[in-house]
Design a protein around this motif. Structure first.
Motif: not given
Length: 199
Positions: A130-154
């Motif tokens: 699986w992949r889990l995409l995290l897109t910031p909705t917090d303005k403080g985080v969004a100013a520094h991070v475009r998005d974070i993708t987590l990769y995993g299995r089970g």
């Protein structure tokens, strides 16, 4: 591919729950236009209790960052130790770091509702890959991070890929078994494949 489109982010977050105390090795790659090859950093993440996250870098230098969550009206703090030098920063001065720490803590606690306070979540793939995409909705985080993708299995989180709000210097953090598989691998293409595919 119905399973791929219907994968529930909450299912992933629940599987990532890791009660404190816990620790995991990591290998981190940092791209930079100033470097011929990505900087490779190795060490360990530790969570001695639910309010503390420790990031210890062992190679190619030694550095320990301890992030402590605040309580009530008291903000948390980040303590950075490098050699004989120690610097402490209030989390109130770096709200994006506070939000990231809270989200990481929420993930290890299996608390999807808390993660949604700072990010929109979108899952894809299957429960086995699986992949889990995290897109910031917090303005403080969004100013520094475009998005974070987590990769995993089970229940295994094998890699975190972070894209900055500015520039293209993607940071990849290989965790647990994937970090161990990386061993002494230096080739960035191979390490990126390990991050995204786990093999």
């Amino acid at each position: 591919m119905a399973q791929a489109t219907e994968l529930d982010p909450d299912w992933i977050v629940q599987r990532l729950q890791r009660p404190a105390p816990m620790s995991t090795p990591f290998v981190e790659l940092r791209d930079s236009p100033l470097l011929k090859a990505p900087l490779r950093i190795a060490g360990e993440y530790r969570r001695p209790d639910t309010a503390t996250l420790v990031r210890e870098v062992r190679v190619p230098y030694r550095e320990v960052t301890t992030i402590t969550a605040g309580s009530g009206t008291t903000p948390g703090q980040a303590r950075i130790q490098r050699g004989a030098s120690t610097r402490t920063v209030s989390m109130a001065r770096v709200p994006q770091l506070a939000a990231l720490q809270a989200s990481f803590g929420a993930m290890l606690s299996g608390d999807a509702a808390r993660i949604r306070q700072h990010y929109a979540m979108q899952a894809s793939g299957t429960r086995q890959d699986w992949r889990l995409l995290l897109t910031p909705t917090d303005k403080g985080v969004a100013a520094h991070v475009r998005d974070i993708t987590l990769y995993g299995r089970g229940a295994e989180l094998r890699c975190i890929e972070t894209r900055p709000a500015q520039g293209n210097e993607t940071q990849r953090t290989l965790l647990a078994g994937t970090a161990q598989t990386a061993g002494d691998v230096q080739d960035s293409t191979r390490l990126t494949a390990l991050c995204r595919q786990g093999r």
